[in-house]
Design an enzyme around this catalytic site. Structure first.
Site, mmCIF file in Angstrom:
data_model
loop_
_atom_site.group_PDB
_atom_site.id
_atom_site.type_symbol
_atom_site.label_atom_id
_atom_site.label_comp_id
_atom_site.label_asym_id
_atom_site.label_seq_id
_atom_site.Cartn_x
_atom_site.Cartn_y
_atom_site.Cartn_z
ATOM 1 N N SER A 1 0.837 -1.213 0.000
ATOM 2 C CA SER A 1 0.000 0.000 0.000
ATOM 3 C C SER A 1 0.871 1.263 0.000
ATOM 4 O O SER A 1 0.489 2.279 -0.581
ATOM 5 C CB SER A 1 -0.981 0.002 1.178
ATOM 6 N N ASN A 2 2.040 1.209 0.626
ATOM 7 C CA ASN A 2 2.935 2.378 0.564
ATOM 8 C C ASN A 2 3.468 2.581 -0.849
ATOM 9 O O ASN A 2 3.550 3.712 -1.333
ATOM 10 C CB ASN A 2 4.100 2.223 1.552
ATOM 11 N N ASN B 1 13.543 3.709 4.616
ATOM 12 C CA ASN B 1 12.546 2.746 5.104
ATOM 13 C C ASN B 1 11.412 3.488 5.799
ATOM 14 O O ASN B 1 11.597 4.606 6.282
ATOM 15 C CB ASN B 1 13.205 1.788 6.103
ATOM 16 N N HIS C 1 8.739 2.795 8.991
ATOM 17 C CA HIS C 1 8.535 1.885 10.124
ATOM 18 C C HIS C 1 7.301 2.345 10.912
ATOM 19 O O HIS C 1 7.150 3.546 11.178
ATOM 20 C CB HIS C 1 9.778 1.902 11.026
ATOM 21 N N ASP D 1 20.570 1.951 8.011
ATOM 22 C CA ASP D 1 21.975 1.634 8.279
ATOM 23 C C ASP D 1 22.062 0.153 8.636
ATOM 24 O O ASP D 1 21.110 -0.596 8.393
ATOM 25 C CB ASP D 1 22.549 2.562 9.366
ATOM 26 N N GLY E 1 21.903 -1.344 11.420
ATOM 27 C CA GLY E 1 21.037 -1.787 12.516
ATOM 28 C C GLY E 1 19.607 -2.037 12.042
ATOM 29 O O GLY E 1 19.285 -1.866 10.865
HETATM 30 C C1 GRF Z 1 3.970 -0.830 6.885
HETATM 31 O O1 GRF Z 1 3.237 -0.802 8.079
HETATM 32 C C2 GRF Z 1 5.375 -0.342 7.083
HETATM 33 O O2 GRF Z 1 5.475 0.620 8.090
HETATM 34 C C3 GRF Z 1 6.093 -1.594 7.488
HETATM 35 O O3 GRF Z 1 5.495 -2.618 6.711
HETATM 36 C C4 GRF Z 1 4.171 -2.244 6.360
HETATM 37 C C5 GRF Z 1 4.066 -2.320 4.873
HETATM 38 O O4 GRF Z 1 2.764 -2.154 4.415
HETATM 39 N N1 GRF Z 1 7.509 -1.447 7.289
HETATM 40 P P1 GRF Z 1 2.447 -2.081 2.851
HETATM 41 O O5 GRF Z 1 2.969 -3.368 2.208
HETATM 42 O O6 GRF Z 1 3.130 -0.874 2.296
HETATM 43 O O7 GRF Z 1 0.957 -1.985 2.784
#
Ligand code: GRF
Length: 203
Positions: free
Chosen positions: A25-26, A121, A123, A155, A157
């Site tokens: 979805s992102n 990334n 998170h 990075d 970590g």
């Molecule tokens: C999101 O909650 C993101 O923060 C995490 O993984 C999820 C990915 O969701 N890293 P999508 O596949 O983008 O819907």
């Protein structure tokens, strides 16, 4: 005016590589922003470690190049040879910036060295709180009144790189892990596009 002053410098768009393991979805929000010209970039390659991941289906539906990462040995990282091949694919696609969008493996040296300071990334927590898996559930179980999401550089970590942007959401009394994650994701889609826009402008 002379003809020289009519010549515009043609600056090529930054090329994004996208890694994801899930529904994407992102990635969809980033694609939408590109198509609506809110974000000046192009997607060069979408790669996933799951052949049937939603993110890959979205890439194929949009006519974008895609690549399936096949890792036979590990669940949370890639074998060195597999990661080196991924880097080769990203380089062959002329990727400038690597976007992690729900990618569930740790990024190791071959990728970090190939894209120094250029891996981003998202998170689902207000870092540095709640690193690692299911951060929204961690926030709920810790009794937080506020949760959110963070866009950060990657990075060596896990969820430790420099923070580029954050968005906050309230935790409601009747929240379930799912309802809280959904509220965070709405903010993720906005925050990722906004932060990426700033980042690409400063490249
Ligand atoms: C999101 O909650 C993101 O923060 C995490 O993984 C999820 C990915 O969701 N890293 P999508 O596949 O983008 O819907």
């Amino acid at each position: 005016m002379g003809s020289d002053s009519n010549k515009k410098e043609v600056k090529s768009l930054p090329r994004l590589g996208v890694l994801g393991s899930g529904k994407g979805s992102n990635f969809a929000a980033i694609l939408k922003a590109i198509s609506e010209r809110q974000l000046n970039a192009e997607v060069a390659l979408v790669a996933s470690d799951h052949a049937d991941a939603g993110i890959l289906k979205k890439a194929v539906a949009a006519g974008l190049p895609s690549y399936v990462i096949r890792e036979p040995k590990y669940k949370t990282r890639l074998s060195e040879g597999v990661e080196k091949e991924l880097v080769r694919q990203l380089r062959a696609a002329n990727v400038d910036v690597l976007i992690l969008a729900g990618y569930m493996r740790v990024i190791k040296t071959p990728t970090l060295e190939a894209f120094p300071g250029k891996i981003i990334n998202i998170h689902p927590s207000l870092l540095p709180k709640f690193r690692g898996l299911e951060a929204w559930r961690q926030a709920l179980e810790a009794g937080e009144s506020e949760a959110g999401c963070t866009v950060h550089l990657v990075d060596e970590g896990i969820d430790t790189g420099r923070i580029l942007g954050q968005a906050r959401v309230p935790v409601l009394a009747n929240d379930t892990p799912e309802s809280l994650h959904a509220r965070i994701q709405t903010q993720e889609h906005r925050l990722y596009v906004e932060t990426l826009k700033q980042f690409l402008q400063n490249l």
